[in-house]
Design an enzyme around this catalytic site. Sequence first.
Site, short mmCIF file in Angstrom:
data_model
loop_
_atom_site.label_atom_id
_atom_site.label_comp_id
_atom_site.label_asym_id
_atom_site.label_seq_id
_atom_site.Cartn_x
_atom_site.Cartn_y
_atom_site.Cartn_z
N GLU B 175 76.28 -44.30 79.69
CA GLU B 175 76.71 -43.73 80.97
C GLU B 175 77.64 -42.55 80.77
O GLU B 175 78.27 -42.41 79.73
CB GLU B 175 77.40 -44.77 81.84
CG GLU B 175 78.42 -45.65 81.14
CD GLU B 175 79.57 -44.95 80.49
OE1 GLU B 175 80.15 -44.05 81.14
OE2 GLU B 175 79.90 -45.28 79.33
N GLU B 318 79.21 -43.85 76.83
CA GLU B 318 77.95 -43.13 76.58
C GLU B 318 76.87 -44.04 75.99
O GLU B 318 75.73 -43.63 75.83
CB GLU B 318 78.12 -41.93 75.63
CG GLU B 318 79.09 -40.88 76.09
CD GLU B 318 79.24 -39.74 75.07
OE1 GLU B 318 78.60 -39.76 74.01
OE2 GLU B 318 80.00 -38.80 75.37
#
Lengths: 352, 352
Positions: B175, B318
């Site tokens: 993300e 991430e």
Amino acid sequence: MDNLQEIIARIQPPDPALGEQAQAHLDNLTKPPGSLGRLEELARRLCVIRGSLELTQPRPAVAVFAADHGVALSGVSPFPREVTAQMVLNFLAGGAGINAIARQVGASVWVVDVGVDHDFEAVEGLVQAKVARGTADLSREPAMTHEQAEEAILVGARVAGELIAQGHDLLIPGEMGIGNTTPSAALAAAFTGRPPAQVTGRGTGLDDEGLERKIALIDKALALHRPDPSDPLGTLAKLGGLEIAAICGYCLAAAAQRVPVILDGLISTAGGLVASRLCPAAREYFLAGHASVEVGQAAMLEAMELKPILYLDLRLGEGTGAALAVAVVRAAVAIYNEMATFDSAGVSNKEA
Amino acid sequence: MDNLQEIIARIQPPDPALGEQAQAHLDNLTKPPGSLGRLEELARRLCVIRGSLELTQPRPAVAVFAADHGVALSGVSPFPREVTAQMVLNFLAGGAGINAIARQVGASVWVVDVGVDHDFEAVEGLVQAKVARGTADLSREPAMTHEQAEEAILVGARVAGELIAQGHDLLIPGEMGIGNTTPSAALAAAFTGRPPAQVTGRGTGLDDEGLERKIALIDKALALHRPDPSDPLGTLAKLGGLEIAAICGYCLAAAAQRVPVILDGLISTAGGLVASRLCPAAREYFLAGHASVEVGQAAMLEAMELKPILYLDLRLGEGTGAALAVAVVRAAVAIYNEMATFDSAGVSNKEA
């Protein structure tokens, strides 16, 4: 062949200033500062160890040092002594845990007979460097003579030198030796000053009674030999074993060439600890691959101020945990080399 | 396109009996029983999840879900909001942390715009699935409508379905979204019942004052919305965000197809937790990649009874920590598949 003093004399403490320069680079990459935690720490440490701000993906190798132990005949392991030699053949055939993990991380595996009580035929991948057919039983007499201990250290140093000459730049000490958690725990007690009960574990799977017997045996050995921790070679000779001595030499020779070493579990860490007592600067070249279930390892890592990379409840040895940590080292090198900077990626930095 | 209820209805609890059969195989390999610790646990879990005693090396993929957050305008991050879009371009160019780590472990990276406040041109590797141009500010109004939350869930489910259709069999939710630790901590508080001060961290690097402001904001949001944890979709809609909803759907769709998911840090784990509240069996398909520095993650993992694989003090997100855990999963599969048995290697087993 170098002697031990020559190897030690070549070990220089690395320059910590490079760590700050490496961190300055890491802080300029597209991530919040410090957010890659121990990956950043590993990248810094590799720069310091290599003496360079340029990192390349490592070419790792594992040397599995195998030896037998007189103490194995005293009921300190649930596995019979012949397993040492059988496992050497398993390593050579590629069927052991270390083989599977080394393949995954792209590490070569060498197997070194430094003291197995078995005559091996010449096989590719086996380094024949037998110093003796196993140690004597440390609970009754010194495990090795000083000469044997030094000879085994030099075997390890020679193996490290050959691996480095072949282009390997990240060395992992592995080991195999039925009974070898006993001398390792004894060394942990001797060098850290903790009582054997605090640094002795179940090895390959002792029950409560077996563990008590093992602790009593180590107590007896320490009372018999009264090892002097300020005499690391003498302590190593008294307590054993041949593969631990070889690992010690392997670690020293790597440090002398500024090559990082990833220590594995209890036995491997015992070898590293002896090396760090022979030459305190050596430990600056060591990384701790993982936190072993064997309690003595944590005590020795603490004595060297090393923090494990992985926490996976491993207790196999062979170099397995250290080999697996190569994957984390590779990630550290990858982020250091491959991430964009805020400028190059056009990403706005943190507001002042 | 399936709706949410159809996806949930397809999720079946896996059969734990396979775990015992997998362990019987592991116990027959040339190592002391249990000595490969969490690698053995992972191999067992993969067998249970896949519903098979045959394991193959995974083909992992990371989907990085990106979205903006209304709350980012309230001073909860030291980075400006435009960084979300800038980082999307960095992911696509291969320069972010997740790109470097994914390359190391052989994972594909997809980037999904589920709610970034920026118009991207068509670029290879970018899935354009914008549900809104960011959420509303959860401290003032519901972050999303129910419809938006469900739409974002279905975006994630669709991405998982496409990755699985392409042959990926291990999914990682990544993300990016400036401000997204705030809704994640709010969700952690809402679902675990802990006060915000216990589950709120510094995100990308808040100072003490910033952290206090963030906790106060989450307190205010929870007082305003009074989310009902027995209504997971309503709670998700009120607190946000769009990428968390997408991760929730991605996790559910993977579980529906018996594909393991490796959760990453705080945000990813929040998405997994919402999924596990929508369908408790879903968590049987989740692995926890790593222990984040962000405190709320540990609370949510505990609520799902998941134990992290790696402890590396990461807080980047991430998908980085989960991607790195793929290396450990690969080692687990390697030992399960490649190690010799005592019989095949001619190694004597433990004495009875």
